[in-house]
Each structure stands twice: as structure tokens, then as C-alpha cells.
Design a protein around this motif. Structure first.
Motif, PDB file in Angstrom:
ATOM      1  N   ASP A 477      41.416  45.212  32.164  1.00 36.33           N
ATOM      2  CA  ASP A 477      41.170  43.807  32.498  1.00 36.33           C
ATOM      3  C   ASP A 477      41.204  43.591  34.013  1.00 36.33           C
ATOM      4  OD1 ASP A 477      43.803  43.884  33.187  1.00 36.33           O
ATOM      5  OD2 ASP A 477      44.466  42.413  31.708  1.00 36.33           O
ATOM      6  N   ALA A 478      41.115  42.337  34.417  1.00 33.44           N
ATOM      7  CA  ALA A 478      41.035  42.020  35.836  1.00 33.44           C
ATOM      8  C   ALA A 478      42.279  42.473  36.607  1.00 33.44           C
ATOM      9  CB  ALA A 478      40.833  40.517  36.007  1.00 33.44           C
ATOM     10  N   PHE A 479      43.448  42.444  35.933  1.00 36.50           N
ATOM     11  CA  PHE A 479      44.666  42.857  36.635  1.00 36.50           C
ATOM     12  C   PHE A 479      44.604  44.341  37.003  1.00 36.50           C
ATOM     13  CE2 PHE A 479      46.206  39.032  34.490  1.00 36.50           C
ATOM     14  CZ  PHE A 479      46.809  38.403  35.575  1.00 36.50           C
ATOM     15  N   VAL A 480      44.067  45.137  36.087  1.00 30.50           N
ATOM     16  CA  VAL A 480      44.000  46.576  36.314  1.00 30.50           C
ATOM     17  C   VAL A 480      43.075  46.877  37.503  1.00 30.50           C
ATOM     18  CG1 VAL A 480      43.322  48.777  35.315  1.00 30.50           C
ATOM     19  CG2 VAL A 480      44.501  47.071  33.904  1.00 30.50           C
ATOM     20  N   TRP A 481      41.865  46.314  37.464  1.00 34.72           N
ATOM     21  CA  TRP A 481      40.921  46.566  38.568  1.00 34.72           C
ATOM     22  C   TRP A 481      41.436  45.937  39.855  1.00 34.72           C
ATOM     23  CZ3 TRP A 481      38.111  50.442  37.688  1.00 34.72           C
ATOM     24  CH2 TRP A 481      37.523  50.668  36.441  1.00 34.72           C
ATOM     25  N   GLY A 482      42.091  44.797  39.735  1.00 34.96           N
ATOM     26  CA  GLY A 482      42.657  44.133  40.911  1.00 34.96           C
ATOM     27  C   GLY A 482      43.729  44.999  41.561  1.00 34.96           C
ATOM     28  N   ALA A 483      44.562  45.639  40.723  1.00 40.08           N
ATOM     29  CA  ALA A 483      45.612  46.512  41.251  1.00 40.08           C
ATOM     30  C   ALA A 483      44.982  47.686  41.998  1.00 40.08           C
ATOM     31  CB  ALA A 483      46.495  47.020  40.107  1.00 40.08           C
ATOM     32  N   LEU A 484      43.916  48.245  41.408  1.00 40.27           N
ATOM     33  CA  LEU A 484      43.244  49.379  42.054  1.00 40.27           C
ATOM     34  C   LEU A 484      42.596  48.950  43.376  1.00 40.27           C
ATOM     35  CD1 LEU A 484      42.577  52.388  41.654  1.00 40.27           C
ATOM     36  CD2 LEU A 484      40.400  51.681  40.663  1.00 40.27           C
ATOM     37  N   LEU A 485      41.942  47.797  43.332  1.00 41.01           N
ATOM     38  CA  LEU A 485      41.282  47.292  44.538  1.00 41.01           C
ATOM     39  C   LEU A 485      42.314  47.024  45.644  1.00 41.01           C
ATOM     40  CD1 LEU A 485      38.811  46.262  46.050  1.00 41.01           C
ATOM     41  CD2 LEU A 485      39.018  44.083  44.850  1.00 41.01           C
ATOM     42  N   GLY A 486      43.458  46.451  45.251  1.00 44.08           N
ATOM     43  CA  GLY A 486      44.505  46.170  46.230  1.00 44.08           C
ATOM     44  C   GLY A 486      44.980  47.451  46.908  1.00 44.08           C
ATOM     45  N   ALA A 487      45.142  48.506  46.091  1.00 41.22           N
ATOM     46  CA  ALA A 487      45.592  49.785  46.650  1.00 41.22           C
ATOM     47  C   ALA A 487      44.522  50.367  47.577  1.00 41.22           C
ATOM     48  CB  ALA A 487      45.910  50.761  45.519  1.00 41.22           C
ATOM     49  N   CYS A 488      43.250  50.227  47.181  1.00 40.81           N
ATOM     50  CA  CYS A 488      42.144  50.718  48.022  1.00 40.81           C
ATOM     51  C   CYS A 488      42.167  50.027  49.382  1.00 40.81           C
ATOM     52  CB  CYS A 488      40.800  50.455  47.346  1.00 40.81           C
ATOM     53  SG  CYS A 488      40.543  51.473  45.896  1.00 40.81           S
ATOM     54  N   ARG A 489      42.513  48.754  49.374  1.00 36.84           N
ATOM     55  CA  ARG A 489      42.579  47.970  50.617  1.00 36.84           C
ATOM     56  C   ARG A 489      43.652  48.561  51.538  1.00 36.84           C
ATOM     57  NH1 ARG A 489      43.473  45.738  54.772  1.00 36.84           N
ATOM     58  NH2 ARG A 489      44.327  43.670  55.155  1.00 36.84           N
ATOM     59  N   ILE A 490      44.811  48.928  50.944  1.00 36.22           N
ATOM     60  CA  ILE A 490      45.893  49.496  51.762  1.00 36.22           C
ATOM     61  C   ILE A 490      45.470  50.827  52.389  1.00 36.22           C
ATOM     62  CG2 ILE A 490      48.272  50.374  51.740  1.00 36.22           C
ATOM     63  CD1 ILE A 490      48.771  48.543  49.298  1.00 36.22           C
ATOM     64  N   TYR A 491      44.793  51.666  51.586  1.00 41.14           N
ATOM     65  CA  TYR A 491      44.468  53.018  52.055  1.00 41.14           C
ATOM     66  C   TYR A 491      43.064  53.129  52.645  1.00 41.14           C
ATOM     67  CZ  TYR A 491      48.743  54.846  50.042  1.00 41.14           C
ATOM     68  OH  TYR A 491      50.060  55.115  49.770  1.00 41.14           O
ATOM     69  N   GLY A 492      42.331  52.004  52.716  1.00 38.95           N
ATOM     70  CA  GLY A 492      40.976  52.040  53.262  1.00 38.95           C
ATOM     71  C   GLY A 492      40.019  52.894  52.439  1.00 38.95           C
ATOM     72  N   LEU A 496      35.790  53.750  46.474  1.00 40.29           N
ATOM     73  CA  LEU A 496      36.481  53.431  45.224  1.00 40.29           C
ATOM     74  C   LEU A 496      36.688  51.918  45.121  1.00 40.29           C
ATOM     75  CD1 LEU A 496      37.829  54.484  42.695  1.00 40.29           C
ATOM     76  CD2 LEU A 496      39.931  54.832  43.979  1.00 40.29           C
ATOM     77  N   GLY A 497      36.996  51.299  46.257  1.00 43.46           N
ATOM     78  CA  GLY A 497      37.183  49.851  46.294  1.00 43.46           C
ATOM     79  C   GLY A 497      35.926  49.134  45.840  1.00 43.46           C
ATOM     80  N   GLU A 498      34.777  49.621  46.259  1.00 43.85           N
ATOM     81  CA  GLU A 498      33.513  48.992  45.848  1.00 43.85           C
ATOM     82  C   GLU A 498      33.332  49.077  44.340  1.00 43.85           C
ATOM     83  OE1 GLU A 498      30.918  51.170  48.412  1.00 43.85           O
ATOM     84  OE2 GLU A 498      30.721  49.496  49.831  1.00 43.85           O
ATOM     85  N   ARG A 499      33.679  50.235  43.785  1.00 39.62           N
ATOM     86  CA  ARG A 499      33.546  50.387  42.325  1.00 39.62           C
ATOM     87  C   ARG A 499      34.477  49.417  41.596  1.00 39.62           C
ATOM     88  NH1 ARG A 499      33.762  56.143  42.574  1.00 39.62           N
ATOM     89  NH2 ARG A 499      35.527  56.242  41.151  1.00 39.62           N
ATOM     90  N   ALA A 500      35.730  49.344  42.104  1.00 34.06           N
ATOM     91  CA  ALA A 500      36.707  48.453  41.465  1.00 34.06           C
ATOM     92  C   ALA A 500      36.233  47.006  41.562  1.00 34.06           C
ATOM     93  CB  ALA A 500      38.073  48.616  42.117  1.00 34.06           C
ATOM     94  N   MET A 501      35.679  46.653  42.743  1.00 40.36           N
ATOM     95  CA  MET A 501      35.226  45.270  42.922  1.00 40.36           C
ATOM     96  C   MET A 501      34.108  44.941  41.942  1.00 40.36           C
ATOM     97  SD  MET A 501      33.711  43.279  46.189  1.00 40.36           S
ATOM     98  CE  MET A 501      31.988  43.271  45.922  1.00 40.36           C
ATOM     99  N   LYS A 502      33.190  45.905  41.780  1.00 38.89           N
ATOM    100  CA  LYS A 502      32.067  45.679  40.877  1.00 38.89           C
ATOM    101  C   LYS A 502      32.568  45.379  39.464  1.00 38.89           C
ATOM    102  CE  LYS A 502      27.718  47.738  39.739  1.00 38.89           C
ATOM    103  NZ  LYS A 502      27.611  48.908  38.885  1.00 38.89           N
ATOM    104  N   ARG A 503      33.528  46.176  39.006  1.00 38.15           N
ATOM    105  CA  ARG A 503      34.069  45.976  37.664  1.00 38.15           C
ATOM    106  C   ARG A 503      34.820  44.649  37.569  1.00 38.15           C
ATOM    107  NH1 ARG A 503      33.832  50.534  34.540  1.00 38.15           N
ATOM    108  NH2 ARG A 503      34.111  48.983  32.898  1.00 38.15           N
ATOM    109  N   LEU A 504      35.546  44.345  38.651  1.00 38.66           N
ATOM    110  CA  LEU A 504      36.309  43.099  38.680  1.00 38.66           C
ATOM    111  C   LEU A 504      35.370  41.902  38.578  1.00 38.66           C
ATOM    112  CD1 LEU A 504      39.152  42.108  38.916  1.00 38.66           C
ATOM    113  CD2 LEU A 504      39.031  42.307  41.387  1.00 38.66           C
ATOM    114  N   LEU A 505      34.233  41.994  39.277  1.00 37.86           N
ATOM    115  CA  LEU A 505      33.300  40.867  39.263  1.00 37.86           C
ATOM    116  C   LEU A 505      32.573  40.741  37.928  1.00 37.86           C
ATOM    117  CD1 LEU A 505      31.834  40.995  42.860  1.00 37.86           C
ATOM    118  CD2 LEU A 505      33.585  39.475  41.931  1.00 37.86           C
ATOM    119  N   GLU A 506      32.451  41.880  37.207  1.00 41.72           N
ATOM    120  CA  GLU A 506      31.862  41.791  35.869  1.00 41.72           C
ATOM    121  C   GLU A 506      32.755  40.955  34.942  1.00 41.72           C
ATOM    122  OE1 GLU A 506      29.847  46.203  36.064  1.00 41.72           O
ATOM    123  OE2 GLU A 506      31.368  45.783  34.524  1.00 41.72           O
TER     124      GLU A 506
END
Length: 593
Positions: A477-492, A496-506
Motif C-alpha cells: 500500500d501507500a505506506f510501504v512505497w512511501g517508506a521506501l521513497l522516504g529512505a531513497c530520499r535520505i540516501y539519494g 529506486l525513488g522514481e520507481r517507488a514514486m510511480k507505484r505510490l502515484l498509482e
DNA sequence: TTAGGGTTAG
């Protein structure tokens, strides 16, 4: 009736223990008039029984009956059983009645069954069931079949309730209501509502008691159109709109999401009681309308209705969600002043209020002061400690909890996993996640996967986080992809962040969080064009960031702060203080604040 | 003298 009643079967079947105090007659404290013949002796004792005010007085009369054989009649035993029908003692007296050679009649069994039901004494219910069949009372008396249905319902045996209902030669509105209630109590709301419509088809007129139950089922289903039909039924069929029906309607409309209709019904109620007010306060709080809930509470006090513990739970919940520490403290003082026990619901609501209002020390005081703690108390304090960054403490309390034998549930694990996540305890977090199913038999939910992905992502373990997401038995769900995206933001981790965002926006195309995280990530990686592209596509979708809002309560006044809002009269001083705080923190090595 | 009713947390 008695001709087909085989007493030997009953004596074999009834193997209840008779408490010894029923057999050894104590000195009767009640004066029984002297009577010359048996009939008037019996009517005297019946009059005495009628005037008894407590079970202990009835037991004294019973002692006298045991010593006086002429008083041992069906009528007298019925009266004693009737008086004791709120405890299993009625069953012991019933057994004694049978041993004396007396038969139960259509007044005996309903009271005995009421006692069995109250004690949830299934084996006694089954034995009385056998008597009801043998005596022919089950087939001939609708009170007997209805109380028997109720007794099975209380014991959770739905199939027996249905069998009795279907086999019942005579049904009335109580039989139908009992069936509907059995379904609803068992969580089978739809079946309960279905039975209500069958009842209507069968030509029975539902009364206010039936409607209250059907309305509560409708509230649980959240089915507004059904709710409106039920309201129409009440109007068209002249169902008495007493305070119970009114309260059930208010609760139903609130749970079905129509606060305006709920409020209309509430306003039109000629008689309101504390439950009416509680329904409105809790309903508004459950909808997230905490300010309105507190306004209604003030109104309740203004008109002089005394709040009870249910009210206070609703008020504390609202204070917690608005961060109103002072109001929460006021409720706490009220609870102490009125000697309301802060165990159970109230204690748990206090823990939640203090921890959400930032006062974790007070939350711990309440928790430690509780004599009876349940899974909610433990979960509230674990979640609170995790929220306050006290991960180690939260985990210690979790292990205390395991020692007490109180089983954690899925929400407890949200607290435990988020504590691990905040403290960076990767190994411990993995272990707790595994234990959920292997030790406690709890299937991890999307939010647990979200916590685990957050934990792994913050630790930079992206391969493992992605593997976890792949292996999820349900759609992330959105929390899972959001958690991944948040971590991608920390580590640049841009790709992977783009993929997570795409799924989150779906999943949540209208949420702006993903866009903002991603655009921040592009900026910090120097990808300005991409950052601008994201901001632009946000604008195209007419998205505006909902300004973040926080509030505190000072001296009874609520101060709200929104992002970019400079309207507070002491804004300059506040900013100055924050700048000092920031430089102070930086001197301790906190660079990124 | 007998049966069926509304609101409660993390």
C-alpha cells in the motif's frame, strides 16, 4: 404437561452441585405469619418473597422453605428461582426443586435459563434444554423457546439458535428479535439485517427493540442507504421513538458518515440522556471532528448533563488528537475528583492523551499507577514511547508485557516495529517481525511491512527492503512505497525513488507527498530540471501542498501554526527563539535540522 | 410472576 414428563431422566441428567448453605437452613431473619392451613401458609410466604429486596433475603426465605415441607410447592420454588435469576444460584434451587419431586412449568424455565445465560453456563443450558424438550414446554411455550434461543446466543452457538428458531412451532416478534440479535452479536451484521427483512415479509411488525438492534447492525455496516430505509420504516410503521431508538439512530447516522442527519435526529429527540450525548461526542471524534466533539461536550455541561466514563473517553480522545494538554489535564482532575477508576478504558485513554500531547512522563505515571492493565494499556504506552524516541524503553515494556501473559495484537507490533525503526535496531526489528506470525500467530498487515521497509530503508538495506516488498502476500500500500521513497530520499537513491514514486502515484494520485519528496530528492542531487518538472506536473494537477499545521494549548487558549502563516502576534519572538534553539542544537552536532 | 434494546481505547 406432567404426564409426559419423565422425572428419572431429569434426576440423572441434572448433576448440579447444591451449595451447602442452601441445604442447611439458617435462622430466618424474616418473620413469617403463623397460618393454620397450607394454602394460606403458601400465600404468606409468597407475599414475603415479593417483599424481599435482595438475593440474601430470598435465600433466608429459602432456608425456611427447606425446613418446612408444606411450603415446598411449585409456586414457591418458582418465586424463589425468579428472585435469584440473576445468578447461578437459581439453577441450584431448580435442581433442589426437582429432587423434591416438583415439576417445572412455563414460568420456571425462562428464569432458570436467564440465570444460565447470564453465567454463560453452556452445560447447564443443554441440560435445561433437555428438560424443556422432555416436558413438552419447548414445543408449547414461546417464552421457553425464546429464552433458550437467547441462552445459546449468549454462549455463542449460532447454529443452535437457528435450529431452535427454525424448529419453533410458534414465533413472535421476540423470537425474530432474538435471532437478529444473535447474528449481530456474532458479527454477522448482514445476516441480521437479512433476518429483519424476512421478518417483515413474514408479516411481523418490528417494534422499537427490534429496530435498535437492526440500527446497530446498520451502523456497523456503515450502510447509509439502509439506514435511511430503517428511518423510513420507523416513521411509516409508527415505531415508538423512545430514547433508545433515538440514540441508535444518532449513532447509526454518525457511523454511516452523515453527521448532519445525526445532528438533526439528536436535536429532535424529546428526551435525551447521557448516552445520547456520548453517541454524538464519540461519533464526531471517530470522524476526526475533534473540535466539534469538544464543543458538544461543553454544551452538554452547559445544559447540566453529568458526563460518565464513556463521555470522558471521547473527550480525552479529542484532546489527544488536538494536542490539548491543559484540557486533558482538566479531565484527569475531574476523574480523580469524582473517584472514577482510571483502569480500563479511561486509563488507556489517559495514557494516549498524555503521550500524544507530548507528556510521556505523565503517560508513564498513569500506566504505572494502573492496577489492571490490558493489551490496550501496553500498546498505548509502547506506541507513545516509540513516538517520543524512547525505543529501548518501549521494547523493555514489550518484554514485560510478554511476561505478564497478555498477548500482543497487531497494533502492539506497529509500536514495537516503529520503535525499532526509530532506534535503528535492524536485527531486533527483523526478529519481532518474524515472531509476529511464528510466536503470536498474527499475520503481518501492510502497516507492519511498511514499518519493516522503513527500518531496512533507513539502515540503507535497499536490496532486502525490495525483497520484502516483492514477497508481500498482499498488494503493497501507500505506506510501504512511501517508506521506501522516504529512505531513497535520505540516501539519494534516485532511480529506486522514481520507481517507488510511480507505484505510490498509482495508488494515491491525488496525494502531493510523493511529488514533494521526489522533487526534494532531485534538488539535493543537483537535478534541477527534474525537480522543476515534478513541481510543474504538480501544478498541472492543481495540487497545492496542504500547509502543515501544529497547535499547542497555553492557558486554555489554542495557538495554531501553519506553514507560511505569519499571523501570530508574537511571531517575531517565536522565530527568534527557534533560531536560538537551532544554533544551540547545531553546537551539539545536529547539522541537518 | 416469565423473553428481546443504545454509547467505550491503542
Amino acid at each position: 404437561m406432567s404426564c409426559c414428563f419423565n422425572r428419572s431422566v431429569i434426576l440423572i441428567k441434572m448433576n448440579f452441585q447444591i451449595p451447602s448453605h442452601h441445604l442447611s437452613a439458617s435462622v430466618p431473619a424474616l418473620a413469617v405469619p403463623q397460618a393454620s392451613d397450607t394454602v394460606s401458609l403458601q400465600s404468606s410466604i409468597l407475599a414475603v418473597l415479593e417483599s424481599c429486596k435482595s438475593p440474601s433475603e430470598i435465600k433466608q426465605v429459602h432456608a425456611l422453605v427447606v425446613k418446612t415441607p408444606p411450603l415446598q410447592t411449585q409456586l414457591v420454588y418458582n418465586a424463589i428461582i425468579q428472585g435469584l435469576s440473576s445468578s447461578l444460584e437459581a439453577v441450584a434451587i431448580y435442581r433442589e426443586m426437582l429432587l423434591k419431586g416438583l415439576f417445572p412449568n412455563d414460568y420456571t424455565l425462562p428464569f432458570v435459563l436467564k440465570a444460565c445465560a447470564q453465567a454463560r453456563a453452556l452445560s447447564e443450558v443443554e441440560q435445561v434444554h433437555a428438560h424443556a424438550v422432555k416436558s413438552g414446554l419447548l414445543a408449547s411455550n414461546v417464552y421457553v423457546s425464546n429464552t433458550l434461543m437467547r441462552a445459546y446466543a449468549v454462549c455463542g452457538l449460532m447454529s443452535d439458535v437457528r435450529k431452535l428458531f427454525e424448529g419453533s412451532p410458534r414465533r413472535d416478534v421476540v423470537s425474530w428479535t432474538t435471532l437478529i440479535q444473535a447474528y449481530v452479536k456474532m458479527g454477522l451484521q448482514k445476516e441480521g439485517v437479512g433476518a429483519f427483512f424476512k421478518m417483515c415479509e413474514a408479516g411481523f411488525a418490528a417494534d422499537e427493540r427490534t429496530l435498535v438492534i437492526v440500527l446497530s447492525a446498520c451502523a456497523k455496516l456503515g450502510d447509509l442507504s439502509l439506514g435511511r430505509r430503517l428511518q423510513a420504516y420507523i416513521q411509516e410503521n409508527g415505531v415508538k421513538r423512545d430514547v433508545f431508538v433515538g440514540n441508535a439512530l444518532v449513532d447509526m447516522f454518525l457511523k454511516c458518515g452523515d453527521a448532519a442527519l445525526a445532528h438533526q435526529v439528536f436535536k429532535d429527540m424529546p428526551v435525551k440522556n447521557v448516552v445520547s450525548w456520548n453517541s454524538v461526542i464519540l461519533g464526531l471524534a471517530q470522524q476526526g471532528n475533534f473540535k466539534e466533539a469538544l464543543r458538544v461536550f461543553k454544551e452538554m455541561q452547559r445544559v447540566g448533563v453529568r458526563p460518565d466514563d464513556v463521555t470522558l473517553v471521547g473527550v480525552l480522545n479529542s484532546c489527544a488528537n488536538l494536542g490539548l494538554l491543559d484540557s486533558g489535564k482538566w479531565v484527569h482532575a475531574y476523574i480523580d475528583k469524582h473517584d472514577i477508576r482510571a483502569d480500563g478504558f479511561i486509563g488507556n485513554a489517559l495514557i494516549d492523551m498524555y503521550s500524544k500531547c507530548g507528556s510521556i512522563g505523565q503517560a508513564l505515571n498513569v500506566f504505572q499507577g494502573m492496577k489492571l492493565r490490558d493489551v490496550y494499556s501496553y500498546t498505548a504506552i509502547i506506541v507513545g514511547l516509540a513516538m517520543h524516541g524512547e525505543a529501548k524503553w518501549a521494547l523493555d515494556i514489550f518484554s514485560d508485557m510478554s511476561e505478564t501473559g497478555i498477548e500482543p495484537d497487531q497494533v502492539t507490533f506497529v509500536g514495537v516495529l516503529s520503535a525499532c525503526s526509530h532506534a535503528g535496531l535492524v536485527e531486533e526489528g527483523r526478529r519481532h517481525f518474524e515472531n509476529m506470525s511464528s510466536v503470536y500467530g498474527l499475520e503481518p498487515q501492510p502497516e507492519h511491512y511498511g514499518c519493516l521497509v522503513d527500518l531496512l530503508g533507513r539502515a540503507g538495506l535497499f536490496a532486502e527492503a525490495e525483497e520484502i516488498i516483492r514477497r508481500m502476500p498482499m498488494e503493497p500500500d501507500a505506506f510501504v512505497w512511501g517508506a521506501l521513497l522516504g529512505a531513497c530520499r535520505i540516501y539519494g537513491k534516485v532511480e529506486l525513488g522514481e520507481r517507488a514514486m510511480k507505484r505510490l502515484l498509482e495508488i494515491e494520485p491525488e496525494r502531493e507527498g510523493a511529488y514533494i519528496l521526489m522533487s526534494n530528492m532531485y534538488s539535493s542531487e543537483g537535478k534541477w530540471k527534474d525537480a522543476i518538472r515534478i513541481r510543474k506536473s504538480m501544478k498541472e494537477r492543481y495540487m497545492k501542498k496542504v500547509p502543515g499545521c501544529s497547535s499547542i494549548e497555553l492557558d486554555g487558549k489554542v495557538h495554531e501554526f501553519r506553514k507560511g502563516d505569519k499571523s501570530h502576534p508574537k511571531m517575531k519572538e517565536i522565530w527568534k527563539f527557534l533560531e536560538n534553539l537551532a544554533s544551540h542544537l547545531k553546537s551539539y552536532g545536529q547539522e541537518d535540522i
